[in-house]
Design a protein around this motif. Structure first.
Motif, PDB file in Angstrom:
ATOM      1  N   ASP A 156      43.415  42.713  29.654  1.00 23.19           N
ATOM      2  CA  ASP A 156      41.949  42.676  29.612  1.00 23.19           C
ATOM      3  C   ASP A 156      41.453  41.362  30.210  1.00 23.19           C
ATOM      4  OD1 ASP A 156      39.260  42.781  29.103  1.00 23.19           O
ATOM      5  OD2 ASP A 156      39.446  42.772  26.909  1.00 23.19           O
ATOM      6  N   ALA A 157      41.248  41.401  31.516  1.00 21.61           N
ATOM      7  CA  ALA A 157      40.644  40.297  32.273  1.00 21.61           C
ATOM      8  C   ALA A 157      39.899  40.984  33.412  1.00 21.61           C
ATOM      9  CB  ALA A 157      41.724  39.350  32.797  1.00 21.61           C
ATOM     10  N   THR A 158      39.140  40.217  34.178  1.00 22.33           N
ATOM     11  CA  THR A 158      38.400  40.889  35.260  1.00 22.33           C
ATOM     12  C   THR A 158      39.352  41.451  36.317  1.00 22.33           C
ATOM     13  OG1 THR A 158      38.061  38.773  36.371  1.00 22.33           O
ATOM     14  CG2 THR A 158      36.269  39.565  34.962  1.00 22.33           C
ATOM     15  N   ASN A 159      40.448  40.741  36.594  1.00 19.88           N
ATOM     16  CA  ASN A 159      41.476  41.210  37.541  1.00 19.88           C
ATOM     17  C   ASN A 159      40.875  41.623  38.888  1.00 19.88           C
ATOM     18  OD1 ASN A 159      43.606  40.780  35.685  1.00 19.88           O
ATOM     19  ND2 ASN A 159      43.078  42.685  34.648  1.00 19.88           N
ATOM     20  N   LEU A 160      39.929  40.833  39.355  1.00 25.70           N
ATOM     21  CA  LEU A 160      39.243  41.173  40.602  1.00 25.70           C
ATOM     22  C   LEU A 160      39.941  40.612  41.841  1.00 25.70           C
ATOM     23  CD1 LEU A 160      35.585  40.705  39.328  1.00 25.70           C
ATOM     24  CD2 LEU A 160      36.693  42.863  39.959  1.00 25.70           C
ATOM     25  N   ALA A 161      40.664  39.521  41.700  1.00 27.85           N
ATOM     26  CA  ALA A 161      41.352  38.944  42.862  1.00 27.85           C
ATOM     27  C   ALA A 161      42.620  39.744  43.143  1.00 27.85           C
ATOM     28  CB  ALA A 161      41.711  37.489  42.584  1.00 27.85           C
ATOM     29  N   PRO A 162      42.849  40.099  44.414  1.00 28.22           N
ATOM     30  CA  PRO A 162      44.067  40.866  44.726  1.00 28.22           C
ATOM     31  C   PRO A 162      45.337  40.194  44.204  1.00 28.22           C
ATOM     32  CG  PRO A 162      42.599  40.855  46.632  1.00 28.22           C
ATOM     33  CD  PRO A 162      41.984  39.932  45.606  1.00 28.22           C
ATOM     34  N   TRP A 163      45.411  38.849  44.293  1.00 28.41           N
ATOM     35  CA  TRP A 163      46.636  38.169  43.849  1.00 28.41           C
ATOM     36  C   TRP A 163      46.848  38.335  42.352  1.00 28.41           C
ATOM     37  CZ3 TRP A 163      46.349  34.661  40.022  1.00 28.41           C
ATOM     38  CH2 TRP A 163      45.127  34.013  39.807  1.00 28.41           C
ATOM     39  N   ARG A 201      46.059  40.921  40.513  1.00 30.04           N
ATOM     40  CA  ARG A 201      46.635  42.262  40.261  1.00 30.04           C
ATOM     41  C   ARG A 201      48.081  42.317  40.747  1.00 30.04           C
ATOM     42  NH1 ARG A 201      41.612  43.499  42.350  1.00 30.04           N
ATOM     43  NH2 ARG A 201      42.439  44.386  44.271  1.00 30.04           N
ATOM     44  N   GLN A 202      48.353  41.653  41.856  1.00 27.95           N
ATOM     45  CA  GLN A 202      49.730  41.637  42.358  1.00 27.95           C
ATOM     46  C   GLN A 202      50.655  40.976  41.336  1.00 27.95           C
ATOM     47  OE1 GLN A 202      50.385  39.429  45.972  1.00 27.95           O
ATOM     48  NE2 GLN A 202      52.104  40.731  46.515  1.00 27.95           N
ATOM     49  N   LYS A 203      50.187  39.911  40.736  1.00 26.14           N
ATOM     50  CA  LYS A 203      51.003  39.213  39.721  1.00 26.14           C
ATOM     51  C   LYS A 203      51.289  40.139  38.539  1.00 26.14           C
ATOM     52  CE  LYS A 203      51.320  35.072  36.958  1.00 26.14           C
ATOM     53  NZ  LYS A 203      51.345  33.640  37.075  1.00 26.14           N
ATOM     54  N   LEU A 204      50.267  40.864  38.098  1.00 24.70           N
ATOM     55  CA  LEU A 204      50.456  41.797  36.979  1.00 24.70           C
ATOM     56  C   LEU A 204      51.435  42.912  37.370  1.00 24.70           C
ATOM     57  CD1 LEU A 204      46.770  42.083  35.719  1.00 24.70           C
ATOM     58  CD2 LEU A 204      48.658  40.835  34.641  1.00 24.70           C
ATOM     59  N   ARG A 210      33.589  45.879  44.355  1.00 22.61           N
ATOM     60  CA  ARG A 210      33.477  46.953  45.361  1.00 22.61           C
ATOM     61  C   ARG A 210      34.703  46.927  46.276  1.00 22.61           C
ATOM     62  NH1 ARG A 210      30.787  50.021  42.685  1.00 22.61           N
ATOM     63  NH2 ARG A 210      31.205  51.403  44.431  1.00 22.61           N
ATOM     64  N   GLN A 211      35.149  45.724  46.640  1.00 21.83           N
ATOM     65  CA  GLN A 211      36.346  45.587  47.480  1.00 21.83           C
ATOM     66  C   GLN A 211      37.586  46.043  46.715  1.00 21.83           C
ATOM     67  OE1 GLN A 211      36.412  44.689  50.701  1.00 21.83           O
ATOM     68  NE2 GLN A 211      38.646  44.957  50.762  1.00 21.83           N
ATOM     69  N   ALA A 212      37.673  45.628  45.441  1.00 25.38           N
ATOM     70  CA  ALA A 212      38.837  46.008  44.626  1.00 25.38           C
ATOM     71  C   ALA A 212      38.926  47.530  44.494  1.00 25.38           C
ATOM     72  CB  ALA A 212      38.739  45.362  43.241  1.00 25.38           C
ATOM     73  N   LEU A 213      37.790  48.170  44.328  1.00 30.86           N
ATOM     74  CA  LEU A 213      37.782  49.625  44.149  1.00 30.86           C
ATOM     75  C   LEU A 213      38.354  50.326  45.382  1.00 30.86           C
ATOM     76  CD1 LEU A 213      36.917  51.637  41.967  1.00 30.86           C
ATOM     77  CD2 LEU A 213      34.627  51.668  42.997  1.00 30.86           C
ATOM     78  N   ALA A 214      38.088  49.740  46.560  1.00 32.39           N
ATOM     79  CA  ALA A 214      38.637  50.323  47.792  1.00 32.39           C
ATOM     80  C   ALA A 214      40.138  50.077  47.913  1.00 32.39           C
ATOM     81  CB  ALA A 214      37.902  49.736  48.999  1.00 32.39           C
TER      82      ALA A 214
END
Ligand SMILES: Nc1ncnc2c1ncn2[C@@H]1O[C@H](COP(=O)(O)OP(=O)(O)OP(=O)(O)O)[C@@H](O)[C@H]1O
Ligand SMILES: [Mg+2]
Length: 185
Positions: A101-108, A110-113, A160-164
Motif C-alpha cells: 500500500d503505497a502510491t507505486n507510481l514510479a516505474p522503478w 513497481r519494478q522493485k516490488l 495516467r502513464q502508469a495505467l498505460a
C-alpha cells in the motif's frame, strides 16, 4: 511515440475492471504480492482495509508512523521504506499474501516490488485505482492527513502513464478499480 515503441505490441495482462465495492471479484493467488497503484486520496488504503486482513496490508504511511509517530512525515522516507521493503520481503519469503500500500507510481518502484516477489517465486497482482482527479482531491480534503493539491495533481498525471504501462509489466492479474456512488449504487 517512443514510449509506445518500447512496449510490447500486445499487453501481457488484460485489465479487469471492478467497482470499489466488488473487491470480492478479485482472484488473489496464494502467496501473491498485491501492488496497489494510484494517487493520494484515490482510496487505496480504504479498499485494502475492506478486502484484506490487517496483517496482509503493508503501508508506507504506516511505516512512516511506526518510525516517527507521524504517518505524513516525509523526512523519514528512507527509514520508512527500509521497514516497508523488509516487511514485504519477510511476508513473501513465508508465502503470505501481501498488499503493498503505497502510491507505486514510479516505474522503478513497481519494478522493485516485482523483483522482490519474483525472487521468491510469488505471483503478482496489480490493482490500479482509476479515480478522477476531482474525486481524489475531494476525498483527501475530507480526511485528517492532507496532501498539497499540486502533489495530487502531479501524481494523477503520473497515474495516467502508469495505467498505460501496467498491462505490459507482466502481472499475473491486473484489476482496475473504479469509484462508485457512495451509497454503493
Ligand atoms: N469508496 C469510497 N467512498 C467514499 N470515500 C472514500 C472511499 N474510499 C476512500 N474514501 C475516503 O477518501 C479518503 C482517501 O482515502 P484513502 O486514505 O484510502 O486514500 P489513499 O489512496 O490510501 O491515499 P494515500 O495515497 O494518501 O494514502 C479517506 O478519507 C477515505 O475515507
Ligand atoms: Mg493510503
Amino acid at each position: 511515440m517512443a514510449e509506445t515503441l518500447l512496449q510490447s505490441p500486445q499487453p501481457l495482462t488484460a485489465a479487469v475492471r471492478i467497482g470499489e465495492g466488488r473487491g470480492d471479484r478479485m482472484q488473489i493467488p496464494p502467496g501473491a504480492l498485491v501492488v496497489l497503484v494510484g494517487p493520494q486520496g484515490c482510496g487505496k488504503s480504504t479498499f485494502a482495509r475492506r478486502w484484506f486482513r490487517d496483517t496482509e496490508v503493508v503501508s508506507s504511511d504506516e511505516c512512516r508512523r511506526l518510525v516517527s509517530d507521524d504517518a505524513s512525515n516525509q523526512e523519514v522516507s528512507r527509514e520508512a521504506f527500509t521497514v516497508f521493503y523488509a516487511l514485504l520481503r519477510a511476508r513473501l519469503t513465508h508465502g503470505r499474501v501481501t498488499v503493498a500500500d503505497a502510491t507505486n507510481l514510479a516505474p522503478w518502484s513497481r519494478q522493485k516490488l516485482r523483483q522482490i516477489a519474483l525472487a521468491r517465486g510469488r505471483p503478482l497482482v496489480a490493482v490500479a485505482f482509476d479515480a478522477p482527479l476531482e474525486t481524489c482531491l475531494e476525498r483527501q480534503s475530507r480526511r485528517q492527513r492532507q496532501v498539497p493539491v499540486d502533489v495530487v495533481e502531479q501524481s494523477h498525471h503520473a497515474f495516467r502513464q502508469a495505467l498505460a504501462e501496467l498491462p505490459h509489466e507482466g502481472y499475473d492479474r491486473l484489476y482496475v478499480v473504479q469509484p462508485e456512488a457512495e451509497d454503493g449504487s
